[in-house]
Design an enzyme around this catalytic site. Sequence first.
Site, PDB file in Angstrom:
ATOM      1  N   ASP A  62      -1.214  -0.581   5.924  1.00  0.00           N
ATOM      2  CA  ASP A  62      -1.440  -0.020   7.263  1.00  0.00           C
ATOM      3  C   ASP A  62      -2.901  -0.095   7.699  1.00  0.00           C
ATOM      4  OD1 ASP A  62      -2.083   2.018   5.292  1.00  0.00           O
ATOM      5  OD2 ASP A  62      -2.306   3.403   6.976  1.00  0.00           O
ATOM      6  N   ASP A 102      -0.084   5.091   0.934  1.00  0.00           N
ATOM      7  CA  ASP A 102      -0.275   6.088   1.988  1.00  0.00           C
ATOM      8  C   ASP A 102      -0.311   5.425   3.371  1.00  0.00           C
ATOM      9  OD1 ASP A 102      -0.564   8.619   2.998  1.00  0.00           O
ATOM     10  OD2 ASP A 102      -2.299   9.131   1.777  1.00  0.00           O
ATOM     11  N   ASP A 161       0.873  -1.168   0.000  1.00  0.00           N
ATOM     12  CA  ASP A 161       0.000   0.000   0.000  1.00  0.00           C
ATOM     13  C   ASP A 161       0.919   1.229   0.000  1.00  0.00           C
ATOM     14  OD1 ASP A 161      -2.246   1.788   0.668  1.00  0.00           O
ATOM     15  OD2 ASP A 161      -1.313   1.850   2.657  1.00  0.00           O
TER      16      ASP A 161
HETATM   17 MG   LIG Z   1      -2.702   3.146   3.605  1.00  0.00          MG
END
Ligand SMILES: [Mg+2]
Length: 246
Positions: A204, A10, A8
Amino acid sequence: MYGLYAFDLDGTIYRGDEAIDGAAETVRTLRERGARVVYLTNNSAATPAGVALKLEKMGIPCEPAWVYGTGPFAAQLCRDRGYRQVHVVGEPALHQTFAEAGLHPDSRNPEAVVVGICRALTYEMIAQAADLIRAGAPFIATNTDATYPMAGGRLQPGAGAVVAAIQTAAGREPEVLGKPAPAMLLAAMKEAGVEPASTLMVGDRYETDILCGQAAGCDTWMVTTGVVTDRPHGQPGGENLRELLN
Ligand SMILES: [Mg+2]
């Protein structure tokens, strides 16, 4: 060690305009060890060239072909299905991605309706898209993220809020391309020629990244460098991407 690492962006690789500590070293080392790397983002305004440039400036290895974003992915999907006339509700970058893919805007008799985040959304736009979907056009959503974080921790409405308005008015659920749907990850594995058993999804957010990896049949690894600072019990992961190298 896995054959393919899907990251991923961000909250995992960067936060805004800053690289997350350990990201550059980790990606570089994985590449040196012979692994393939891809990046998966739900942001429909992100382009492969733009992401590659941004990561390059941060010293993080990236080529445009390694980037999977829901905007270009939606355009490719439309092309693969033979659609030529598409009605798009989204940011200017999404309209541009579709134009560059050779797809023509059509708000009268489109072969599909594609919906992404649209900060200029109006009541008229909801009504028009809902009419087309009710008339039978396939309904494709880039992603259904409820919010996205701004500097200072403020949350802005995400594509999910736009999709929900149109979905409610049309009375039909969309086909969703972004995480947690596994479509982009499955495409990345297919193009790399790597099986789910040798792929690791790293992100995240449990509800998007980790569930996407699980849906694709991959192992998953959760970092706590993003919005969420604790991992569900039993979920593999770490506080820094460097721990992936152990
Ligand atoms: Mg993310």
